[in-house]
Design a protein around this motif. Structure first.
Motif, PDB file in Angstrom:
ATOM      1  N   LYS A 173      17.916  31.046  45.704  1.00 53.35           N
ATOM      2  CA  LYS A 173      17.403  31.713  44.508  1.00 53.35           C
ATOM      3  C   LYS A 173      18.544  32.238  43.642  1.00 53.35           C
ATOM      4  O   LYS A 173      19.640  32.534  44.121  1.00 53.35           O
ATOM      5  N   MET A 174      18.272  32.330  42.347  1.00 57.09           N
ATOM      6  CA  MET A 174      19.226  32.946  41.428  1.00 57.09           C
ATOM      7  C   MET A 174      18.995  34.455  41.436  1.00 57.09           C
ATOM      8  O   MET A 174      17.889  34.913  41.185  1.00 57.09           O
ATOM      9  N   THR A 175      20.032  35.176  41.763  1.00 56.06           N
ATOM     10  CA  THR A 175      19.922  36.623  41.890  1.00 56.06           C
ATOM     11  C   THR A 175      20.864  37.299  40.906  1.00 56.06           C
ATOM     12  O   THR A 175      21.760  36.661  40.331  1.00 56.06           O
ATOM     13  N   ASP A 176      20.675  38.575  40.713  1.00 56.83           N
ATOM     14  CA  ASP A 176      21.481  39.332  39.750  1.00 56.83           C
ATOM     15  C   ASP A 176      22.838  39.672  40.367  1.00 56.83           C
ATOM     16  O   ASP A 176      22.913  40.419  41.348  1.00 56.83           O
ATOM     17  N   VAL A 177      23.901  39.128  39.790  1.00 58.95           N
ATOM     18  CA  VAL A 177      25.254  39.406  40.287  1.00 58.95           C
ATOM     19  C   VAL A 177      26.121  39.991  39.161  1.00 58.95           C
ATOM     20  O   VAL A 177      27.343  39.842  39.182  1.00 58.95           O
ATOM     21  N   SER A 178      25.498  40.633  38.193  1.00 58.67           N
ATOM     22  CA  SER A 178      26.233  41.159  37.034  1.00 58.67           C
ATOM     23  C   SER A 178      27.339  42.118  37.468  1.00 58.67           C
ATOM     24  O   SER A 178      28.473  42.043  36.984  1.00 58.67           O
ATOM     25  N   GLN A 179      27.015  43.028  38.389  1.00 57.24           N
ATOM     26  CA  GLN A 179      28.008  43.998  38.845  1.00 57.24           C
ATOM     27  C   GLN A 179      29.168  43.295  39.539  1.00 57.24           C
ATOM     28  O   GLN A 179      30.339  43.625  39.316  1.00 57.24           O
ATOM     29  N   ILE A 180      28.842  42.302  40.363  1.00 51.18           N
ATOM     30  CA  ILE A 180      29.885  41.588  41.101  1.00 51.18           C
ATOM     31  C   ILE A 180      30.753  40.785  40.143  1.00 51.18           C
ATOM     32  O   ILE A 180      31.980  40.733  40.294  1.00 51.18           O
ATOM     33  N   ILE A 181      30.143  40.138  39.144  1.00 53.93           N
ATOM     34  CA  ILE A 181      30.904  39.358  38.175  1.00 53.93           C
ATOM     35  C   ILE A 181      31.875  40.259  37.413  1.00 53.93           C
ATOM     36  O   ILE A 181      33.028  39.878  37.152  1.00 53.93           O
ATOM     37  N   THR A 182      31.433  41.467  37.060  1.00 53.26           N
ATOM     38  CA  THR A 182      32.318  42.402  36.361  1.00 53.26           C
ATOM     39  C   THR A 182      33.543  42.732  37.208  1.00 53.26           C
ATOM     40  O   THR A 182      34.676  42.765  36.709  1.00 53.26           O
ATOM     41  N   VAL A 183      33.319  42.967  38.507  1.00 58.61           N
ATOM     42  CA  VAL A 183      34.437  43.254  39.416  1.00 58.61           C
ATOM     43  C   VAL A 183      35.353  42.043  39.519  1.00 58.61           C
ATOM     44  O   VAL A 183      36.583  42.166  39.483  1.00 58.61           O
ATOM     45  N   CYS A 184      34.761  40.848  39.635  1.00 59.87           N
ATOM     46  CA  CYS A 184      35.565  39.618  39.731  1.00 59.87           C
ATOM     47  C   CYS A 184      36.429  39.427  38.496  1.00 59.87           C
ATOM     48  O   CYS A 184      37.616  39.076  38.594  1.00 59.87           O
ATOM     49  N   GLU A 185      35.838  39.629  37.313  1.00 61.74           N
ATOM     50  CA  GLU A 185      36.594  39.455  36.075  1.00 61.74           C
ATOM     51  C   GLU A 185      37.739  40.457  36.000  1.00 61.74           C
ATOM     52  O   GLU A 185      38.839  40.119  35.546  1.00 61.74           O
ATOM     53  N   HIS A 186      37.493  41.686  36.439  1.00 63.84           N
ATOM     54  CA  HIS A 186      38.560  42.689  36.439  1.00 63.84           C
ATOM     55  C   HIS A 186      39.687  42.280  37.379  1.00 63.84           C
ATOM     56  O   HIS A 186      40.870  42.383  37.016  1.00 63.84           O
ATOM     57  N   MET A 187      39.330  41.793  38.571  1.00 65.93           N
ATOM     58  CA  MET A 187      40.362  41.423  39.546  1.00 65.93           C
ATOM     59  C   MET A 187      41.100  40.171  39.103  1.00 65.93           C
ATOM     60  O   MET A 187      42.316  40.055  39.275  1.00 65.93           O
ATOM     61  N   LEU A 188      40.386  39.212  38.507  1.00 66.12           N
ATOM     62  CA  LEU A 188      41.054  38.023  37.985  1.00 66.12           C
ATOM     63  C   LEU A 188      41.970  38.386  36.824  1.00 66.12           C
ATOM     64  O   LEU A 188      43.065  37.834  36.678  1.00 66.12           O
ATOM     65  N   GLY A 189      41.531  39.343  35.996  1.00 71.75           N
ATOM     66  CA  GLY A 189      42.378  39.797  34.904  1.00 71.75           C
ATOM     67  C   GLY A 189      43.638  40.466  35.409  1.00 71.75           C
ATOM     68  O   GLY A 189      44.725  40.292  34.845  1.00 71.75           O
ATOM     69  N   THR A 190      43.526  41.229  36.485  1.00 73.82           N
ATOM     70  CA  THR A 190      44.694  41.865  37.093  1.00 73.82           C
ATOM     71  C   THR A 190      45.681  40.822  37.592  1.00 73.82           C
ATOM     72  O   THR A 190      46.894  40.957  37.433  1.00 73.82           O
ATOM     73  N   ILE A 191      45.138  39.757  38.178  1.00 74.75           N
ATOM     74  CA  ILE A 191      46.002  38.684  38.666  1.00 74.75           C
ATOM     75  C   ILE A 191      46.752  38.041  37.516  1.00 74.75           C
ATOM     76  O   ILE A 191      47.963  37.824  37.573  1.00 74.75           O
ATOM     77  N   GLN A 192      46.032  37.744  36.414  1.00 70.45           N
ATOM     78  CA  GLN A 192      46.663  37.064  35.294  1.00 70.45           C
ATOM     79  C   GLN A 192      47.715  37.946  34.621  1.00 70.45           C
ATOM     80  O   GLN A 192      48.757  37.452  34.202  1.00 70.45           O
ATOM     81  N   CYS A 193      47.444  39.243  34.478  1.00 72.12           N
ATOM     82  CA  CYS A 193      48.403  40.139  33.846  1.00 72.12           C
ATOM     83  C   CYS A 193      49.666  40.299  34.679  1.00 72.12           C
ATOM     84  O   CYS A 193      50.725  40.630  34.160  1.00 72.12           O
ATOM     85  N   ALA A 194      49.546  40.085  35.961  1.00 70.98           N
ATOM     86  CA  ALA A 194      50.694  40.235  36.854  1.00 70.98           C
ATOM     87  C   ALA A 194      51.593  39.012  36.836  1.00 70.98           C
ATOM     88  O   ALA A 194      52.672  39.031  37.416  1.00 70.98           O
ATOM     89  N   LYS A 195      51.158  37.945  36.190  1.00 72.32           N
ATOM     90  CA  LYS A 195      51.932  36.715  36.170  1.00 72.32           C
ATOM     91  C   LYS A 195      52.569  36.508  34.805  1.00 72.32           C
ATOM     92  O   LYS A 195      52.069  36.981  33.781  1.00 72.32           O
ATOM     93  N   ARG A 196      53.637  35.770  34.783  1.00 74.60           N
ATOM     94  CA  ARG A 196      54.262  35.412  33.520  1.00 74.60           C
ATOM     95  C   ARG A 196      53.457  34.274  32.898  1.00 74.60           C
ATOM     96  O   ARG A 196      53.135  33.305  33.558  1.00 74.60           O
ATOM     97  N   LEU A 197      53.119  34.406  31.612  1.00 74.12           N
ATOM     98  CA  LEU A 197      52.312  33.405  30.942  1.00 74.12           C
ATOM     99  C   LEU A 197      53.212  32.386  30.255  1.00 74.12           C
ATOM    100  O   LEU A 197      54.203  32.734  29.617  1.00 74.12           O
ATOM    101  N   TYR A 198      52.832  31.126  30.379  1.00 72.68           N
ATOM    102  CA  TYR A 198      53.539  30.041  29.729  1.00 72.68           C
ATOM    103  C   TYR A 198      52.604  29.344  28.756  1.00 72.68           C
ATOM    104  O   TYR A 198      51.410  29.208  29.029  1.00 72.68           O
ATOM    105  N   GLU A 199      53.147  28.906  27.623  1.00 71.48           N
ATOM    106  CA  GLU A 199      52.325  28.189  26.668  1.00 71.48           C
ATOM    107  C   GLU A 199      51.951  26.820  27.217  1.00 71.48           C
ATOM    108  O   GLU A 199      52.784  26.131  27.811  1.00 71.48           O
ATOM    109  N   ASP A 200      50.702  26.470  26.996  1.00 71.62           N
ATOM    110  CA  ASP A 200      50.205  25.162  27.404  1.00 71.62           C
ATOM    111  C   ASP A 200      50.371  24.198  26.232  1.00 71.62           C
ATOM    112  O   ASP A 200      49.763  24.382  25.175  1.00 71.62           O
ATOM    113  N   PRO A 201      51.200  23.146  26.360  1.00 72.95           N
ATOM    114  CA  PRO A 201      51.455  22.234  25.231  1.00 72.95           C
ATOM    115  C   PRO A 201      50.224  21.454  24.797  1.00 72.95           C
ATOM    116  O   PRO A 201      50.235  20.818  23.758  1.00 72.95           O
ATOM    117  N   PHE A 202      49.163  21.476  25.593  1.00 74.55           N
ATOM    118  CA  PHE A 202      47.947  20.752  25.234  1.00 74.55           C
ATOM    119  C   PHE A 202      46.890  21.677  24.616  1.00 74.55           C
ATOM    120  O   PHE A 202      45.813  21.229  24.248  1.00 74.55           O
TER     121      PHE A 202
END
Length: 409
Positions: A173-202
């Motif tokens: 079944k499809m269930t409500d995971v809004s709270q979990i998705i918010t936490v995931c996005e925050h943690m993924l954002g933390t991961i990305q901010c901790a890394k050096r970003l490189y431009e993608d030539p494509f």
């Protein structure tokens, strides 16, 4: 004269009953198929039942019966009874060379792969003194596995034509995971901010004026010729985001918590759908075995893999289901962690998500030891009212490990 008339009627009746018994089932086709081959638990669909009499002789009474698991809910339709299975019987009066189509609404209440393997047809002699039945089963006629079609006969003759049974996948079944998705996005954002970003030539973004810091290779000479000043191409910084879901379906305690196992499966499936929709590479690993499926899928953003995962989760049978299922289909979650992390070394930018109803201090420490520095989210399903366990678990969220308690009402 009256005796002769009665003898004549009796003779005609016996002759008709003999002829009817030998021929009533011939060229009678029963077809069953679901309106859709897959849907999510809790949704409704239709089962189509088609009766066709391809001969000139009518069948005054034709009873068609079949059974399926009771999770396919026909309860609101007529002529249905429920025990371990749900049994459906419909009665038709079929004329010669007539085709009857009936739509049967049903609700799929629980995930699984549901199959109607066999059916039967029944008719009666004049005055209902005798009952004739023929079974309809599986066969090998090369037909589509989305239908069951047969000319039923007890003998092995040309009128016997059976094919594969009809089935339907009911995904978690499809269930409500809004709270979990918010936490995931925050943690993924933390991961990305901790890394050096490189431009993608494509990943072209726009054109702007040249500065002294821009390399010569980024100059757009055509745009520079048109404007009369140097112009350079700019690109977006694109980093791949990855998540790995570890699903615990172990339920070996004295007190079964099948509802929490089902909630864990529903959360895992819904998270995969939501994260893939955001173009995040997602993988899944579970401590259960499903015949014909690999229960470890490395992170990918291929949408076709989602169907494979949903079918695997639909076919997984937890202990306690009606089907023949043994405890060997599930092994301890700690064993899964030991086996997987000996061969699977997640990169530092991968978010690790653990879904388990068996969380305790020992398991938390075990997870902490294998994830090392990876951002880690533990989803802990509990029944509403288990405040003591949930509070104790929540208070131990720390460093790169976050625990989200999911209460099930």
């Amino acid at each position: 004269m009256m005796i002769v008339l009665l003898l004549g009627i009796a003779a005609v009746t016996l002759l008709w009953n003999w002829y009817y018994r030998q021929n009533w089932y011939r060229h009678v086709t029963v077809t069953l198929w679901f309106e859709t081959q897959a849907l999510y638990a809790g949704e409704t669909t239709k089962l189509f039942e088609v009766i066709e009499n391809r001969k000139a002789m009518p069948i005054p009474v034709l009873e068609v019966g079949f059974h399926a698991k009771k999770e396919l809910d026909f309860a609101h339709t007529e002529n249905a009874s429920v025990s371990d299975y749900i049994y459906k019987r419909d009665i038709f009066s079929v004329l010669g060379r007539q085709k009857i189509t009936r739509e049967i609404p049903l609700t799929c209440t629980k995930r699984g792969r549901y199959e109607i393997k066999e059916a039967d047809i029944t008719s009666y002699s004049l005055l209902y003194k005798k009952r004739f039945s023929r079974a309809i089963g599986n066969g090998d006629c090369g037909k589509s596995d989305a239908s069951i079609k047969t000319d039923a006969s007890i003998k092995s003759d040309a009128s016997i034509k059976t094919d594969a049974s009809t089935f339907i996948y009911v995904y978690p079944k499809m269930t409500d995971v809004s709270q979990i998705i918010t936490v995931c996005e925050h943690m993924l954002g933390t991961i990305q901010c901790a890394k050096r970003l490189y431009e993608d030539p494509f990943a072209f973004r726009t054109i702007r004026g040249y500065t002294a810091q821009d390399p010569m290779k980024t100059i757009n000479w055509k745009a520079s010729a048109k404007t009369g000043s140097l112009m350079v191409n700019t690109y977006d910084s694109v980093m791949s985001q990855k998540a790995m879901i570890f699903l615990d379906v172990e339920d070996n305690g004295i007190l079964r918590r099948e509802d929490l196992v089902e909630e864990s499966i529903a959360v895992a499936a819904t998270l995969m759908r939501r994260l893939l929709r955001q173009s995040i590479e997602v993988g899944l690993c579970m401590n259960g075995t499903v015949e014909g499926f690999d229960t470890f899928l490395a992170p990918t953003n291929h949408k076709g893999k989602l169907v494979q995962i949903e079918r695997m989760l639909a076919e997984f049978q937890a202990a306690g289901d009606i089907t023949n299922c043994t405890q060997e289909t599930v092994f301890p979650f700690t064993q899964l962690l030991e086996n997987v992390f000996q061969q699977f070394c997640p990169p530092e930018d991968m978010l690790l998500i653990f879904i388990t109803k068996n969380l305790d201090e020992l398991l938390r420490d075990r997870i902490k030891s294998v994830v090392e520095q990876n951002q880690t989210l533990i989803i802990y399903p509990v029944r509403r009212g288990e405040e003591q366990r949930s509070e104790n678990a929540s208070l131990k969220s720390r460093e790169n490990l976050r625990i989200v308690v999911r209460e099930l009402g």
